[in-house]
Design a protein around this motif. Sequence first.
Motif, PDB file in Angstrom:
ATOM      1  N   UNK A   1       0.576  -0.938  -0.015  1.00 51.70           N
ATOM      2  CA  UNK A   1      -0.242  -0.307   0.099  1.00 51.70           C
ATOM      3  C   UNK A   1       0.673   1.634  -0.038  1.00 51.70           C
ATOM      4  N   UNK A   2       2.032   1.532   0.592  1.00 55.99           N
ATOM      5  CA  UNK A   2       2.779   2.431   0.542  1.00 55.99           C
ATOM      6  C   UNK A   2       3.238   2.690  -0.454  1.00 55.99           C
ATOM      7  N   UNK A   3       3.704   1.509  -1.432  1.00 59.63           N
ATOM      8  CA  UNK A   3       4.160   1.821  -2.408  1.00 59.63           C
ATOM      9  C   UNK A   3       3.473   2.579  -3.800  1.00 59.63           C
ATOM     10  N   UNK A   4       2.349   1.808  -3.479  1.00 54.12           N
ATOM     11  CA  UNK A   4       1.378   1.851  -4.096  1.00 54.12           C
ATOM     12  C   UNK A   4       0.549   3.568  -4.222  1.00 54.12           C
ATOM     13  N   UNK A   5       0.297   3.587  -3.511  1.00 57.24           N
ATOM     14  CA  UNK A   5       0.356   5.452  -2.597  1.00 57.24           C
ATOM     15  C   UNK A   5       1.260   6.771  -3.013  1.00 57.24           C
ATOM     16  N   UNK A   6       2.364   5.899  -3.276  1.00 60.77           N
ATOM     17  CA  UNK A   6       3.726   7.156  -3.890  1.00 60.77           C
ATOM     18  C   UNK A   6       3.105   7.158  -5.477  1.00 60.77           C
ATOM     19  N   UNK A   7       2.678   6.422  -5.942  1.00 57.62           N
ATOM     20  CA  UNK A   7       2.813   6.073  -7.955  1.00 57.62           C
ATOM     21  C   UNK A   7       1.971   7.351  -8.408  1.00 57.62           C
ATOM     22  N   UNK A   8       0.738   7.599  -8.069  1.00 59.56           N
ATOM     23  CA  UNK A   8       0.094   9.257  -8.419  1.00 59.56           C
ATOM     24  C   UNK A   8       1.087   9.873  -9.188  1.00 59.56           C
ATOM     25  N   UNK A   9       1.672  10.354  -7.537  1.00 59.82           N
ATOM     26  CA  UNK A   9       2.228  11.229  -7.744  1.00 59.82           C
ATOM     27  C   UNK A   9       3.496  11.141  -8.250  1.00 59.82           C
ATOM     28  N   UNK A  10       4.511  10.447  -8.536  1.00 58.64           N
ATOM     29  CA  UNK A  10       5.357  10.409  -9.263  1.00 58.64           C
ATOM     30  C   UNK A  10       4.974   9.813 -10.984  1.00 58.64           C
ATOM     31  N   UNK A  11       3.732   9.610 -11.623  1.00 59.84           N
ATOM     32  CA  UNK A  11       3.414   9.652 -12.727  1.00 59.84           C
ATOM     33  C   UNK A  11       3.469  11.347 -12.791  1.00 59.84           C
TER      34      UNK A  11
END
Length: 358
Positions: free
Chosen positions: A165-175
């Motif tokens: 969940x922590x990894x997935x939670x940072x993905x939108x900001x990276x995109x």
Amino acid sequence: MRVERIRRVLENLERMGLEQMVVTDAVSILYLTDIWVDAGERLVALYLNRSGKHCLFVNHMFTLPQDPGIEVVRFSDTDPYIGMLGARVDSGKVLGVDKNMPSRFLLPLMDQGSGAGFVNGSLAVDEARGIKDQAEQEAMGRVSAINDQAMEQFRGLLKEGVTERQVAGQMKEIYQSLGADDLSFPPSVCFGANGAVGHYRCGDVALKPGDCVLMDVGCRKDHYCADMTRTFFFGKVEKEEHRRVYELVLAANRAAEAMIRPGVRFCDIDRAARSIIEEAGYGSCFTHRLGHFIGMEVHDYGDVSSANQACAQAGQIFSIEPGIYLEGEMGVRIEDLVLVTEDGCRLLNSYSKELEIL
């Protein structure tokens, strides 16, 4: 209005024996008119007629371009808008309707006799959307390039003890930092045995050495979607079988991609990948079709499967994503997007597929 795209839809309608159609799917309306209306529970409808008498029905509350390029019929919430739509339809001829048209609109349209018959006409639009024009191909290339760049940053998030969940939670900001508009679907981040769970998204499982890490991710840019899956190993490969499974999936992926060109049947592309996995004894562990079409939606109409005997055509874009899933242990899937060219194909993803131990 996208004249060439509408022309192709009208040709498809003619082939289906139809002269008219009502399109209510917002993505298809965007594809045909360059107008996006997120109508929610309200009606938005594009009426197409081979005579050229097209018009767009839209509620007053939605803002349109100053010059929409098509006749617009406006209505309010209290207007008899189904009757207004029915008055435009040629009631003496069969009406093609959208497969996604809500029954709250379709049933009253039928009750008032707005067509000599009603049929699912969506194939006319679906097949047109399946062949990407040059602008669409370029858009798909751009969004896929962002996905490649993002994957490099995603793998950097993988540290011992971090949760899915922590990894997935940072993905939108990276995109978004890379120029994407949004996610194209909720990311799937799977550690260890969760890699074998179909359509698993993410949970609170912490990453530990020996885990496989399956990441199925995608973003959206200028209305077009990316989709890619890569599988890594963290710290070490726990079992030799896991390494073998990875290499089998990679071989299946490459075998399928190597035979893609116009005229090749989708079922044969599926067979090229599936036979490698079956011959190694893992046929029952490859539990889904080989791929799906993609464009303005992550899952456009069309697939790469054993049931699809249609032939690939230049301009089509679809995924190639074989997988082997060992229940309770791990799963491997490797997914690329592929553009069919005049004489072969071009991969839209360049991120490495070689086995990586992080």
